[in-house]
Scaffold this active site. Structure first.
Site, PDB file in Angstrom:
ATOM      1  N   ASP A 162       0.582  -0.782  -0.491  1.00 35.35           N
ATOM      2  CA  ASP A 162      -0.025  -0.037   0.461  1.00 35.35           C
ATOM      3  C   ASP A 162       1.249   1.230   0.363  1.00 35.35           C
ATOM      4  O   ASP A 162       1.581   1.567   0.254  1.00 35.35           O
ATOM      5  CB  ASP A 162      -0.812  -0.534   1.032  1.00 35.35           C
ATOM      6  CG  ASP A 162      -2.555   1.559   1.004  1.00 35.35           C
ATOM      7  OD1 ASP A 162      -2.294   1.505   0.009  1.00 35.35           O
ATOM      8  OD2 ASP A 162      -3.271   1.444   2.466  1.00 35.35           O
ATOM      9  N   LEU A 168      11.945 -20.390  -4.900  1.00 35.31           N
ATOM     10  CA  LEU A 168      11.143 -19.438  -4.131  1.00 35.31           C
ATOM     11  C   LEU A 168       9.700 -19.001  -5.136  1.00 35.31           C
ATOM     12  O   LEU A 168       9.828 -19.269  -5.790  1.00 35.31           O
ATOM     13  CB  LEU A 168      11.314 -17.755  -4.281  1.00 35.31           C
ATOM     14  CG  LEU A 168      10.627 -16.538  -3.388  1.00 35.31           C
ATOM     15  CD1 LEU A 168      10.323 -16.678  -2.015  1.00 35.31           C
ATOM     16  CD2 LEU A 168      11.213 -15.235  -4.157  1.00 35.31           C
ATOM     17  N   GLU A 180       0.753 -13.422  11.734  1.00 34.48           N
ATOM     18  CA  GLU A 180       1.789 -12.599  12.777  1.00 34.48           C
ATOM     19  C   GLU A 180       1.253 -11.455  11.578  1.00 34.48           C
ATOM     20  O   GLU A 180       2.048 -11.261  10.243  1.00 34.48           O
ATOM     21  CB  GLU A 180       2.836 -12.908  12.811  1.00 34.48           C
ATOM     22  CG  GLU A 180       3.726 -14.148  14.189  1.00 34.48           C
ATOM     23  CD  GLU A 180       2.866 -14.036  15.043  1.00 34.48           C
ATOM     24  OE1 GLU A 180       2.274 -12.021  15.191  1.00 34.48           O
ATOM     25  OE2 GLU A 180       2.060 -14.496  16.065  1.00 34.48           O
ATOM     26  N   SER A 204      -6.690  -6.020  -6.256  1.00 33.85           N
ATOM     27  CA  SER A 204      -7.962  -6.515  -5.277  1.00 33.85           C
ATOM     28  C   SER A 204      -9.530  -6.494  -5.967  1.00 33.85           C
ATOM     29  O   SER A 204      -9.010  -5.852  -7.276  1.00 33.85           O
ATOM     30  CB  SER A 204      -7.978  -6.199  -4.286  1.00 33.85           C
ATOM     31  OG  SER A 204      -8.624  -4.872  -4.524  1.00 33.85           O
ATOM     32  N   THR A 205     -10.152  -7.104  -6.090  1.00 34.91           N
ATOM     33  CA  THR A 205     -11.327  -7.106  -6.445  1.00 34.91           C
ATOM     34  C   THR A 205     -12.403  -6.178  -6.780  1.00 34.91           C
ATOM     35  O   THR A 205     -12.804  -5.231  -6.997  1.00 34.91           O
ATOM     36  CB  THR A 205     -12.542  -8.357  -6.149  1.00 34.91           C
ATOM     37  OG1 THR A 205     -12.727  -8.522  -4.705  1.00 34.91           O
ATOM     38  CG2 THR A 205     -12.182  -9.699  -5.847  1.00 34.91           C
ATOM     39  N   GLY A 231       0.027   5.383  -4.623  1.00 26.73           N
ATOM     40  CA  GLY A 231      -0.691   6.323  -4.896  1.00 26.73           C
ATOM     41  C   GLY A 231      -0.370   7.762  -3.937  1.00 26.73           C
ATOM     42  O   GLY A 231       0.557   9.060  -4.297  1.00 26.73           O
ATOM     43  N   ARG A 232       0.027   7.687  -2.773  1.00 26.48           N
ATOM     44  CA  ARG A 232       0.588   8.498  -1.901  1.00 26.48           C
ATOM     45  C   ARG A 232       2.440   8.881  -1.996  1.00 26.48           C
ATOM     46  O   ARG A 232       2.636  10.412  -1.830  1.00 26.48           O
ATOM     47  CB  ARG A 232       0.784   8.501  -0.447  1.00 26.48           C
ATOM     48  CG  ARG A 232      -1.006   8.835  -0.150  1.00 26.48           C
ATOM     49  CD  ARG A 232      -1.590   8.171   1.020  1.00 26.48           C
ATOM     50  NE  ARG A 232      -2.005   6.342   1.505  1.00 26.48           N
ATOM     51  CZ  ARG A 232      -1.308   5.613   1.973  1.00 26.48           C
ATOM     52  NH1 ARG A 232      -1.157   6.465   3.282  1.00 26.48           N
ATOM     53  NH2 ARG A 232      -1.603   4.261   2.048  1.00 26.48           N
ATOM     54  N   HIS A 254       2.786   3.254  -8.495  1.00 25.02           N
ATOM     55  CA  HIS A 254       2.354   1.686  -9.459  1.00 25.02           C
ATOM     56  C   HIS A 254       3.843   0.669  -9.982  1.00 25.02           C
ATOM     57  O   HIS A 254       4.563  -0.577  -9.624  1.00 25.02           O
ATOM     58  CB  HIS A 254       1.040   1.198 -10.159  1.00 25.02           C
ATOM     59  CG  HIS A 254       0.446   1.894  -9.733  1.00 25.02           C
ATOM     60  ND1 HIS A 254      -0.403   0.961  -7.808  1.00 25.02           N
ATOM     61  CD2 HIS A 254      -1.008   2.582 -10.051  1.00 25.02           C
ATOM     62  CE1 HIS A 254      -0.930   1.724  -8.108  1.00 25.02           C
ATOM     63  NE2 HIS A 254      -2.039   2.587  -9.133  1.00 25.02           N
TER      64      HIS A 254
HETATM   65  C1  FPP Z   1      -2.002  -0.233  -3.468  1.00 24.65           C
HETATM   66  O1  FPP Z   1      -1.067   1.576  -3.813  1.00 24.65           O
HETATM   67  C2  FPP Z   1      -1.460  -0.619  -4.871  1.00 24.65           C
HETATM   68  C3  FPP Z   1      -1.895  -1.332  -5.739  1.00 24.65           C
HETATM   69  C4  FPP Z   1      -2.986  -1.315  -5.633  1.00 24.65           C
HETATM   70  C5  FPP Z   1      -0.816  -1.466  -6.177  1.00 24.65           C
HETATM   71  C6  FPP Z   1       0.355  -2.669  -6.377  1.00 24.65           C
HETATM   72  C7  FPP Z   1       0.821  -2.420  -7.931  1.00 24.65           C
HETATM   73  C8  FPP Z   1       2.183  -2.796  -7.413  1.00 24.65           C
HETATM   74  C9  FPP Z   1       3.659  -2.749  -6.388  1.00 24.65           C
HETATM   75  C10 FPP Z   1       2.958  -3.001  -9.087  1.00 24.65           C
HETATM   76  C11 FPP Z   1       2.746  -3.721  -9.669  1.00 24.65           C
HETATM   77  C12 FPP Z   1       2.570  -5.540  -9.241  1.00 24.65           C
HETATM   78  C13 FPP Z   1       3.159  -6.764  -9.554  1.00 24.65           C
HETATM   79  C14 FPP Z   1       3.233  -7.848  -9.462  1.00 24.65           C
HETATM   80  C15 FPP Z   1       2.949  -7.045 -11.238  1.00 24.65           C
HETATM   81  P1  FPP Z   1      -2.122   1.690  -3.719  1.00 24.65           P
HETATM   82  O2  FPP Z   1      -2.742   2.765  -5.009  1.00 24.65           O
HETATM   83  O3  FPP Z   1      -3.495   2.381  -3.129  1.00 24.65           O
HETATM   84  O4  FPP Z   1      -1.698   3.823  -2.597  1.00 24.65           O
HETATM   85  P2  FPP Z   1      -2.270   4.633  -2.043  1.00 24.65           P
HETATM   86  O5  FPP Z   1      -3.042   4.386  -0.961  1.00 24.65           O
HETATM   87  O6  FPP Z   1      -1.164   5.683  -1.283  1.00 24.65           O
HETATM   88  O7  FPP Z   1      -3.284   5.472  -2.574  1.00 24.65           O
END
Ligand code: FPP
Length: 253
Positions: free
Chosen positions: A30, A141, A217, A75-76, A33-34, A47
Site C-alpha cells: 500500500d 521461491l 503474525e 484486488s476485486t 498513490g501517496r 505503481h
Molecule cells: C496500493 O497502493 C497498490 C496497488 C493497488 C497496486 C500494487 C501494484 C504494484 C506494486 C505493481 C505491480 C505488481 C506486480 C507484481 C505486477 P494505492 O494505490 O492504494 O496507494 P494509496 O493508498 O497511497 O493511494
C-alpha cells in the site's frame, strides 16, 4: 487516509536468525498513490515505482531463503478505480510478465497467481498461464501474485466448487475439514502465511487471505510501498522473530 508525505526511508537492517525466517510472507503493498502524490506524479508512476520495490523484495526473499512470497497486486475492489489507473495496472502486469521472465528463470522463482483469472483480458490471461507453466519447476521461491483477488470471493468460489463435489458424491460431508477446504482455495498447496506485512500506514487486512491468515503474525509499517527495501523487510522479520506464536495454545516450542 493520511496526507501524502514522504515516507520514512532509513532503517538499519537488524541482525536476523536465518534459521527462523518465516517460510511464507504475504504483503499488502500500500502507498503507491501517496508516494506519487508526494512527488507531484500520476498514480501510475507510483505503481511503476512499486514494481521496482517488488524486484528488490523478491531478491531479498531469495537471500533470506523465504519459501513463498504472496503479493497483493490487484484486488476485486480495485476495479472501482478510475479506468486509466486500472488500465495502467493491467499493462504493468503484462509488461512485467514479459520483462521479468528471464530473471525469474535465472533466480529459480516459480510464478503463481491467486485470484479470479476468468475475468482477465484473454491475452493477459494466456500470458499468465504461460509464465506459470514455464516457471513451474523452479525451486527457490514461489512468487504468488494475488490478482483480481478478494478473500470473500475466494471463499465463495471454494464453497461453490466444494458444493458441486458434495452434490455429485465426489466427497462426503463428514470428510470436509480444514485441509479439504484449503484445497479448494486459490492458494491450494501453499502453506499459510507466517507473516503479513502491510505498508503505507493503514492497519487493516482489506479482504486479503481471510482464511489463510487465521494464525499469521501481522506487521504494519508507515513506509510507502515504493520506498520499501531490504532493511524494512529485515525489520519486519526481526519483529516476527521476537513474537511468540501460540496458535491458540499456551506456548510454542
Ligand atoms: C496500493 O497502493 C497498490 C496497488 C493497488 C497496486 C500494487 C501494484 C504494484 C506494486 C505493481 C505491480 C505488481 C506486480 C507484481 C505486477 P494505492 O494505490 O492504494 O496507494 P494509496 O493508498 O497511497 O493511494
Amino acid at each position: 487516509m493520511s496526507d501524502p508525505q514522504p515516507s520514512p526511508q532509513s532503517v538499519i537492517a537488524p541482525a536476523l536468525d536465518l534459521a527462523r525466517v518465516p517460510s511464507h510472507i504475504a504483503i499488502i503493498m500500500d502507498g503507491n498513490g501517496r508516494w506519487a502524490a508526494a512527488r507531484g506524479l500520476p498514480r501510475a508512476a507510483g505503481h511503476r515505482a512499486g514494481l521496482e520495490a517488488v524486484r528488490r523484495i523478491i531478491e531479498a526473499c531469495r537471500e533470506y531463503r523465504v519459501r513463498v512470497l504472496t503479493l497483493y497486486a490487484f484486488s476485486t475492489e480495485n476495479w472501482r478505480r478510475p479506468p486509466d489507473e486500472v488500465e495502467a495496472l493491467m499493462r504493468l502486469l503484462g509488461e512485467a510478465l514479459v520483462d521479468e521472465l528471464e530473471d525469474l528463470m535465472e533466480a529459480g522463482v516459480q510464478f503463481r497467481m491467486s485470484g479470479d483469472l476468468d475475468t482477465l483480458e484473454p491475452a493477459l490471461r494466456k500470458q499468465v498461464e504461460q509464465v506459470v507453466a514455464v516457471t513451474h519447476d523452479n525451486p527457490n521461491l514461489v512468487l504468488n501474485v494475488a490478482y483480481n483477488y478478494g478473500g470473500r470471493a475466494e471463499i465463495i468460489d471454494a464453497v461453490r466448487r466444494l458444493g458441486r463435489d458434495l452434490a455429485s458424491g465426489h466427497i462426503i460431508p463428514q470428510a470436509v475439514d480444514e485441509a479439504v477446504v484449503g484445497r479448494y482455495l486459490y492458494t491450494a498447496g501453499l502453506p499459510d502465511p507466517d507473516l503479513l506485512i502491510r505498508t503505507g500506514g493503514e492497519q487493516r487486512v482489506s479482504n486479503f487471505l481471510l482464511w489463510q491468515i487465521a494464525y499469521t503474525e501481522l506487521y504494519f509499517c508507515e513506509v510507502y510501498w515504493p520506498d520499501f527495501d531490504k532493511p524494512h523487510l529485515a525489520a519486519a522479520i526481526a519483529e516476527y522473530q521476537h513474537r511468540r506464536r501460540r496458535f491458540g495454545g499456551i506456548e510454542d516450542a
